[in-house]
Design an enzyme around this catalytic site. Structure first.
Site, PDB file in Angstrom:
ATOM      1  N   ASP A  58     -11.376  -1.740  14.743  1.00 43.00           N
ATOM      2  CA  ASP A  58     -11.361  -2.399  13.248  1.00 43.00           C
ATOM      3  C   ASP A  58     -10.461  -2.430  12.964  1.00 43.00           C
ATOM      4  O   ASP A  58     -10.065  -1.358  12.842  1.00 43.00           O
ATOM      5  CB  ASP A  58     -12.507  -1.201  12.966  1.00 43.00           C
ATOM      6  CG  ASP A  58     -13.878  -2.738  11.891  1.00 43.00           C
ATOM      7  OD1 ASP A  58     -14.756  -2.534  12.166  1.00 43.00           O
ATOM      8  OD2 ASP A  58     -12.781  -2.996  10.683  1.00 43.00           O
ATOM      9  N   ILE A  59     -10.179  -2.936  12.501  1.00 44.92           N
ATOM     10  CA  ILE A  59      -8.945  -3.751  11.450  1.00 44.92           C
ATOM     11  C   ILE A  59      -9.277  -2.861   9.778  1.00 44.92           C
ATOM     12  O   ILE A  59      -8.266  -2.321   9.143  1.00 44.92           O
ATOM     13  CB  ILE A  59      -8.315  -5.199  11.467  1.00 44.92           C
ATOM     14  CG1 ILE A  59      -6.961  -5.327  11.272  1.00 44.92           C
ATOM     15  CG2 ILE A  59      -9.129  -5.485  10.216  1.00 44.92           C
ATOM     16  CD1 ILE A  59      -6.353  -4.891  12.717  1.00 44.92           C
ATOM     17  N   HIS A 102     -21.201  -6.777  16.742  1.00 45.33           N
ATOM     18  CA  HIS A 102     -20.747  -5.439  16.677  1.00 45.33           C
ATOM     19  C   HIS A 102     -21.518  -4.824  16.549  1.00 45.33           C
ATOM     20  O   HIS A 102     -21.886  -4.584  15.854  1.00 45.33           O
ATOM     21  CB  HIS A 102     -19.439  -6.024  16.201  1.00 45.33           C
ATOM     22  CG  HIS A 102     -19.746  -7.076  14.843  1.00 45.33           C
ATOM     23  ND1 HIS A 102     -20.765  -7.719  14.446  1.00 45.33           N
ATOM     24  CD2 HIS A 102     -19.468  -6.374  13.594  1.00 45.33           C
ATOM     25  CE1 HIS A 102     -20.740  -7.653  12.799  1.00 45.33           C
ATOM     26  NE2 HIS A 102     -20.229  -6.630  12.647  1.00 45.33           N
ATOM     27  N   HIS A 133     -20.367  -0.813  15.972  1.00 46.75           N
ATOM     28  CA  HIS A 133     -19.994  -0.201  14.666  1.00 46.75           C
ATOM     29  C   HIS A 133     -19.226   1.675  15.794  1.00 46.75           C
ATOM     30  O   HIS A 133     -20.519   1.966  15.324  1.00 46.75           O
ATOM     31  CB  HIS A 133     -20.090   0.111  13.610  1.00 46.75           C
ATOM     32  CG  HIS A 133     -19.227  -0.924  12.767  1.00 46.75           C
ATOM     33  ND1 HIS A 133     -18.492  -1.190  12.387  1.00 46.75           N
ATOM     34  CD2 HIS A 133     -19.956  -1.992  12.460  1.00 46.75           C
ATOM     35  CE1 HIS A 133     -18.708  -2.596  11.507  1.00 46.75           C
ATOM     36  NE2 HIS A 133     -19.807  -2.908  11.153  1.00 46.75           N
TER      37      HIS A 133
HETATM   38  P1  5GP Z   1     -19.285  -6.727   9.252  1.00 44.40           P
HETATM   39  O1  5GP Z   1     -19.983  -8.153   9.871  1.00 44.40           O
HETATM   40  O2  5GP Z   1     -19.700  -5.516  10.035  1.00 44.40           O
HETATM   41  O3  5GP Z   1     -19.054  -6.777   7.699  1.00 44.40           O
HETATM   42  O4  5GP Z   1     -17.793  -6.350   9.116  1.00 44.40           O
HETATM   43  C1  5GP Z   1     -17.395  -6.874  10.766  1.00 44.40           C
HETATM   44  C2  5GP Z   1     -15.856  -6.067  10.961  1.00 44.40           C
HETATM   45  O5  5GP Z   1     -15.342  -6.565  11.513  1.00 44.40           O
HETATM   46  C3  5GP Z   1     -15.645  -5.090   9.480  1.00 44.40           C
HETATM   47  O6  5GP Z   1     -15.750  -4.124   9.857  1.00 44.40           O
HETATM   48  C4  5GP Z   1     -14.072  -5.706   9.491  1.00 44.40           C
HETATM   49  O7  5GP Z   1     -13.191  -5.011   8.834  1.00 44.40           O
HETATM   50  C5  5GP Z   1     -14.087  -5.828  11.451  1.00 44.40           C
HETATM   51  N1  5GP Z   1     -13.129  -6.677  11.308  1.00 44.40           N
HETATM   52  C6  5GP Z   1     -12.894  -8.863  10.039  1.00 44.40           C
HETATM   53  N2  5GP Z   1     -12.040  -9.108  10.566  1.00 44.40           N
HETATM   54  C7  5GP Z   1     -11.392  -8.586  12.123  1.00 44.40           C
HETATM   55  C8  5GP Z   1     -10.219  -8.645  12.830  1.00 44.40           C
HETATM   56  O8  5GP Z   1      -9.729  -9.746  12.733  1.00 44.40           O
HETATM   57  N3  5GP Z   1     -10.247  -8.359  13.549  1.00 44.40           N
HETATM   58  C9  5GP Z   1     -10.477  -6.882  13.245  1.00 44.40           C
HETATM   59  N4  5GP Z   1     -10.147  -5.827  14.486  1.00 44.40           N
HETATM   60  N5  5GP Z   1     -11.684  -6.266  12.709  1.00 44.40           N
HETATM   61  C10 5GP Z   1     -12.178  -7.212  12.479  1.00 44.40           C
END
Ligand code: 5GP
Length: 129
Positions: A29-30, A93, A95
């Site tokens: 995760d970035i 996804h 985590h």
């Molecule tokens: P959620 O849908 O779980 O709220 O957020 C998506 C997750 O993906 C977040 O933890 C965010 O940091 C991560 N994320 C979003 N865009 C990117 C990206 O371009 N690259 C990576 N490696 N992680 C991402």
């Protein structure tokens, strides 16, 4: 339109890759809650986890288990937590987050890692698979 995770899977957007097989992809995760915070996604682009077909769903959990065991070998932690949460990216996804305290699973709790730390963490998790 392809999700950001599909673009990552296809190599159109860079990532710190941890693992891949024919159906699943794992990368750091970035914006991590903790060092080693990893996302595991099915290559099949589906928005919500419980809409996955049964085989993809169980395969995702099995693949996540392998990655979690490798994370636990890599990052000092009490255990690896798992969460399916968030509304940001409409692509399933999981985590996987190394936990040393309950604050680590709080998505308001973030850590800053250098490019080198991301690279070495991804490399070591991959080596521990
Ligand atoms: P959620 O849908 O779980 O709220 O957020 C998506 C997750 O993906 C977040 O933890 C965010 O940091 C991560 N994320 C979003 N865009 C990117 C990206 O371009 N690259 C990576 N490696 N992680 C991402």
């Amino acid at each position: 339109m392809a999700s950001i995770f599909t673009k990552i899977i296809n190599g159109e957007i860079p990532c710190y890759k941890v693992a891949e097989d024919a159906d699943y992809f794992a990368f750091l995760d970035i914006n991590p809650n903790a060092k080693g915070h990893t996302l595991v996604v099915p290559k099949k682009e589906v928005d919500k986890i419980f809409d996955l077909d049964k085989d993809t769903y169980t395969g995702l959990l099995e693949f996540s288990r392998k990655v979690a065991i490798a994370i636990e070998k890599t990052v000092p932690c009490l255990r690896v937590g798992m969460s399916v949460i968030g509304l940001e990216v409409p692509h399933v996804h999981v985590h996987l987050i190394p936990l040393n305290s309950m604050a680590d699973i709080d998505f308001k709790h973030k850590v800053n890692l250098s490019k080198e730390e991301f690279e070495s963490t991804a490399r070591t998790i991959a080596a521990n698979l």
